[in-house]
Design a protein around this motif. Structure first.
Motif, mmCIF file in Angstrom:
data_model
loop_
_atom_site.group_PDB
_atom_site.id
_atom_site.type_symbol
_atom_site.label_atom_id
_atom_site.label_comp_id
_atom_site.label_asym_id
_atom_site.label_seq_id
_atom_site.Cartn_x
_atom_site.Cartn_y
_atom_site.Cartn_z
ATOM 1 N N HIS A 172 0.889 -1.411 -0.070
ATOM 2 C CA HIS A 172 -0.067 -0.081 -0.080
ATOM 3 C C HIS A 172 0.779 1.365 0.144
ATOM 4 O O HIS A 172 1.938 1.215 0.400
ATOM 5 N N THR A 173 0.454 2.423 -0.715
ATOM 6 C CA THR A 173 1.087 3.522 -0.700
ATOM 7 C C THR A 173 0.862 4.488 0.429
ATOM 8 O O THR A 173 0.089 5.307 0.213
ATOM 9 N N VAL A 174 1.453 4.239 1.626
ATOM 10 C CA VAL A 174 1.024 4.897 2.673
ATOM 11 C C VAL A 174 2.025 5.506 3.747
ATOM 12 O O VAL A 174 1.840 6.116 4.644
ATOM 13 N N LEU A 175 3.475 5.332 3.279
ATOM 14 C CA LEU A 175 4.390 5.619 4.125
ATOM 15 C C LEU A 175 4.448 7.235 4.549
ATOM 16 O O LEU A 175 4.759 7.570 5.605
ATOM 17 N N ALA A 176 4.007 8.179 3.571
ATOM 18 C CA ALA A 176 3.818 9.439 3.639
ATOM 19 C C ALA A 176 3.029 9.812 4.881
ATOM 20 O O ALA A 176 3.145 10.751 5.588
ATOM 21 N N LYS A 177 2.081 9.022 5.212
ATOM 22 C CA LYS A 177 1.034 9.108 6.260
ATOM 23 C C LYS A 177 1.414 8.658 7.722
ATOM 24 O O LYS A 177 0.821 8.818 8.660
ATOM 25 N N GLY A 178 2.535 7.870 7.635
ATOM 26 C CA GLY A 178 3.097 7.445 9.030
ATOM 27 C C GLY A 178 3.615 8.273 9.979
ATOM 28 O O GLY A 178 3.760 9.629 9.612
#
Length: 119
Positions: A56-62
């Motif tokens: 999933h493309t989510v690391l920026a939201k971590g």
């Protein structure tokens, strides 16, 4: 000048002032989804914006933090931490995401290509 640091390889993404400290933002760089993280007043680091455990493309939201002097982002999905300097998973050294070269030129964040993976 080596081809890796040729000026045409650097893509301007945003102004440093537009990034919040200890927050991530996603950007499309060289055709790849990249997560940019401003870790302090002058430092920006970048990783591929996917959680390698499920893609999933989510690391920026971590969540961004520091542990034992290592700046990291914790994936919002599986909570694994990734070293913002290298992309290596802090919980599983066999897993990593790509880390990208960054430079700041006249207040503009420039993203280069993937960093070489250290052996």
């Amino acid at each position: 000048m080596s081809p890796r640091h040729d000026p045409v390889d650097w893509q301007p993404v945003c102004r440093l002032a537009e990034l919040e400290i200890e927050r991530g933002v996603a950007a499309l760089v060289h055709g790849q989804a990249v997560a940019l993280f401003r870790v302090d007043a002058e430092t920006v680091l970048a990783l591929a914006n996917h959680d390698p455990f499920d893609r999933h493309t989510v690391l920026a939201k971590g969540i961004v933090g520091t542990v034992d002097g290592v700046p990291f982002v914790a994936s919002p999905v599986h909570k694994h931490g990734f070293d913002l300097r290298t992309g290596r998973c802090l919980d599983d050294p066999h897993v990593s995401v790509a880390a990208y070269d960054i430079k700041i030129v006249e207040g503009v964040v420039m993203v280069g290509h993937r960093k070489s993976v250290a052996a």
